[in-house]
Write a protein that holds these residues in place. Sequence first.
Motif, PDB file in Angstrom:
ATOM      1  N   TRP A  70      50.965 124.739 126.479  1.00  0.00           N
ATOM      2  CA  TRP A  70      51.495 123.756 126.440  1.00  0.00           C
ATOM      3  C   TRP A  70      52.946 123.742 126.872  1.00  0.00           C
ATOM      4  N   LEU A  71      53.955 123.236 128.202  1.00  0.00           N
ATOM      5  CA  LEU A  71      55.487 123.931 128.180  1.00  0.00           C
ATOM      6  C   LEU A  71      55.621 122.483 127.770  1.00  0.00           C
ATOM      7  N   VAL A  72      56.567 121.889 126.529  1.00  0.00           N
ATOM      8  CA  VAL A  72      56.985 120.823 126.368  1.00  0.00           C
ATOM      9  C   VAL A  72      58.048 120.805 126.569  1.00  0.00           C
ATOM     10  N   ILE A  73      59.016 119.467 127.463  1.00  0.00           N
ATOM     11  CA  ILE A  73      60.072 119.172 127.286  1.00  0.00           C
ATOM     12  C   ILE A  73      60.536 118.051 126.480  1.00  0.00           C
ATOM     13  N   SER A  74      61.835 118.599 126.151  1.00  0.00           N
ATOM     14  CA  SER A  74      62.044 117.376 124.766  1.00  0.00           C
ATOM     15  C   SER A  74      63.403 116.867 124.188  1.00  0.00           C
ATOM     16  N   GLU A  75      63.599 116.360 124.026  1.00  0.00           N
ATOM     17  CA  GLU A  75      64.744 116.351 122.709  1.00  0.00           C
ATOM     18  C   GLU A  75      64.886 115.329 122.034  1.00  0.00           C
ATOM     19  N   GLY A  76      65.486 115.068 120.085  1.00  0.00           N
ATOM     20  CA  GLY A  76      65.453 114.578 119.560  1.00  0.00           C
ATOM     21  C   GLY A  76      65.450 112.859 119.291  1.00  0.00           C
ATOM     22  N   TRP A  77      66.317 112.673 120.472  1.00  0.00           N
ATOM     23  CA  TRP A  77      66.298 111.455 120.126  1.00  0.00           C
ATOM     24  C   TRP A  77      65.672 110.669 120.968  1.00  0.00           C
ATOM     25  N   CYS A  78      64.549 111.315 121.456  1.00  0.00           N
ATOM     26  CA  CYS A  78      63.364 110.902 122.820  1.00  0.00           C
ATOM     27  C   CYS A  78      62.989 109.805 121.891  1.00  0.00           C
ATOM     28  N   GLY A  79      62.651 108.382 121.803  1.00  0.00           N
ATOM     29  CA  GLY A  79      61.012 107.971 121.414  1.00  0.00           C
ATOM     30  C   GLY A  79      60.264 108.346 121.901  1.00  0.00           C
ATOM     31  N   ASP A  80      59.940 108.478 122.989  1.00  0.00           N
ATOM     32  CA  ASP A  80      58.101 108.624 123.539  1.00  0.00           C
ATOM     33  C   ASP A  80      58.085 110.016 123.007  1.00  0.00           C
ATOM     34  N   ALA A  81      59.015 110.911 122.737  1.00  0.00           N
ATOM     35  CA  ALA A  81      58.468 112.016 122.254  1.00  0.00           C
ATOM     36  C   ALA A  81      58.227 111.978 120.816  1.00  0.00           C
ATOM     37  N   ALA A  82      59.114 111.241 120.291  1.00  0.00           N
ATOM     38  CA  ALA A  82      58.480 111.084 118.859  1.00  0.00           C
ATOM     39  C   ALA A  82      57.239 110.887 118.994  1.00  0.00           C
ATOM     40  N   GLN A  83      56.900 109.846 119.775  1.00  0.00           N
ATOM     41  CA  GLN A  83      55.457 109.187 119.548  1.00  0.00           C
ATOM     42  C   GLN A  83      54.040 110.097 119.955  1.00  0.00           C
ATOM     43  N   LEU A  84      54.642 111.557 121.339  1.00  0.00           N
ATOM     44  CA  LEU A  84      53.772 112.074 121.469  1.00  0.00           C
ATOM     45  C   LEU A  84      53.184 113.472 121.114  1.00  0.00           C
ATOM     46  N   LEU A  85      54.572 113.718 121.061  1.00  0.00           N
ATOM     47  CA  LEU A  85      54.965 115.682 120.442  1.00  0.00           C
ATOM     48  C   LEU A  85      53.583 115.956 119.012  1.00  0.00           C
ATOM     49  N   PRO A  86      54.343 114.706 118.242  1.00  0.00           N
ATOM     50  CA  PRO A  86      52.881 114.944 117.221  1.00  0.00           C
ATOM     51  C   PRO A  86      51.077 115.028 117.923  1.00  0.00           C
ATOM     52  N   VAL A  87      50.880 113.788 118.796  1.00  0.00           N
ATOM     53  CA  VAL A  87      50.069 114.130 119.127  1.00  0.00           C
ATOM     54  C   VAL A  87      49.452 115.159 120.399  1.00  0.00           C
TER      55      VAL A  87
ATOM     56  N   MET B   9      51.197 126.192 122.281  1.00  0.00           N
ATOM     57  CA  MET B   9      52.085 124.877 122.622  1.00  0.00           C
ATOM     58  C   MET B   9      53.617 125.731 122.044  1.00  0.00           C
ATOM     59  N   LYS B  10      54.093 124.965 123.050  1.00  0.00           N
ATOM     60  CA  LYS B  10      55.803 125.994 123.241  1.00  0.00           C
ATOM     61  C   LYS B  10      56.403 124.317 123.259  1.00  0.00           C
ATOM     62  N   ILE B  11      57.793 124.374 122.799  1.00  0.00           N
ATOM     63  CA  ILE B  11      58.819 123.311 123.957  1.00  0.00           C
ATOM     64  C   ILE B  11      60.453 124.045 124.105  1.00  0.00           C
ATOM     65  N   VAL B  12      61.098 123.061 124.882  1.00  0.00           N
ATOM     66  CA  VAL B  12      62.183 123.316 125.104  1.00  0.00           C
ATOM     67  C   VAL B  12      63.384 122.045 124.982  1.00  0.00           C
ATOM     68  N   LEU B  13      63.841 122.060 124.569  1.00  0.00           N
ATOM     69  CA  LEU B  13      65.108 120.748 125.084  1.00  0.00           C
ATOM     70  C   LEU B  13      65.627 120.345 126.064  1.00  0.00           C
ATOM     71  N   ARG B  14      65.059 119.336 126.913  1.00  0.00           N
ATOM     72  CA  ARG B  14      65.772 119.147 128.289  1.00  0.00           C
ATOM     73  C   ARG B  14      66.941 119.775 128.866  1.00  0.00           C
ATOM     74  N   ASP B  15      68.136 119.447 127.944  1.00  0.00           N
ATOM     75  CA  ASP B  15      69.268 119.677 128.500  1.00  0.00           C
ATOM     76  C   ASP B  15      69.951 120.991 128.274  1.00  0.00           C
ATOM     77  N   GLU B  16      69.040 121.645 127.935  1.00  0.00           N
ATOM     78  CA  GLU B  16      69.653 123.400 127.905  1.00  0.00           C
ATOM     79  C   GLU B  16      68.922 123.921 128.808  1.00  0.00           C
ATOM     80  N   ASN B  17      67.068 123.490 130.139  1.00  0.00           N
ATOM     81  CA  ASN B  17      66.348 123.756 130.815  1.00  0.00           C
ATOM     82  C   ASN B  17      66.896 122.534 131.763  1.00  0.00           C
ATOM     83  N   GLU B  18      68.137 122.436 131.976  1.00  0.00           N
ATOM     84  CA  GLU B  18      68.370 121.715 133.676  1.00  0.00           C
ATOM     85  C   GLU B  18      67.097 122.189 134.741  1.00  0.00           C
ATOM     86  N   GLU B  19      67.271 123.677 134.767  1.00  0.00           N
ATOM     87  CA  GLU B  19      66.285 123.925 136.551  1.00  0.00           C
ATOM     88  C   GLU B  19      65.385 124.127 136.152  1.00  0.00           C
TER      89      GLU B  19
END
Length: 205
Positions: free
Chosen positions: A77-94, A108-118
């Motif tokens: 599971w490759l998840v695109i996220s950012e620390g400031w995102c409210g939805d991400a905070a609710q869902l990543l623990p799930v 599960m692996k996580i990448v930051l949205r703004d570092e992975n624009e492609e």
Amino acid sequence: MKISIAKALFNSHSYLEYRKLASDLLQDEKSTGPVQSEELTHYSSLNDTRMKRLDKTIKVSDAIVQKLKGLEENYIWLVISEGWCGDAAQLLPVFNKMALASEGKIDMKIVLRDENEELMNLFLTNKGKAIPKLIVINKELGMALGHWGPRPKGASDLITDYKKEHGSIDEEAKANLQLWYLHDKGESSQLEILDMMLDLDAVKN
């Protein structure tokens, strides 16, 4: 697409690494991402507190655990996220609890949205960079099979209806959304994601 996924995976974080990254940045009053502001730092701080609570309280039912453990293929599971995102905070623990419950079937692996624009541009929602986005990858083939996000249907409907009535998303809408997540306890997301995984697993790739 496989190249974009490979690049992202090379720079990805485990869940614990992602949590530490966001927490360490907060020590310096910063959020993830290139744009820094008091508002984003404030949201990141709220999210850090939320995730600490959810890490302790989110439960995966025995029925869902058995189905995750019974998956035939192995997945990332490759998840695109950012620390400031409210939805991400609710869902990543799930997502994390489900991946752990799979006992090795899901990594599960996580990448930051703004570092992975492609990568982000391959998984837009209504032409927008909405997050979190969970991308399901066949571990052996490195191929994206499907994706989910940025919200479960009930949460999406709430925001869509609010926007129709009020014209825009404001702090009241955000508060209503957080209350929805609080009452749902991650159950809708688990069921939606499980259904997706079972459908994907039934297809021989």
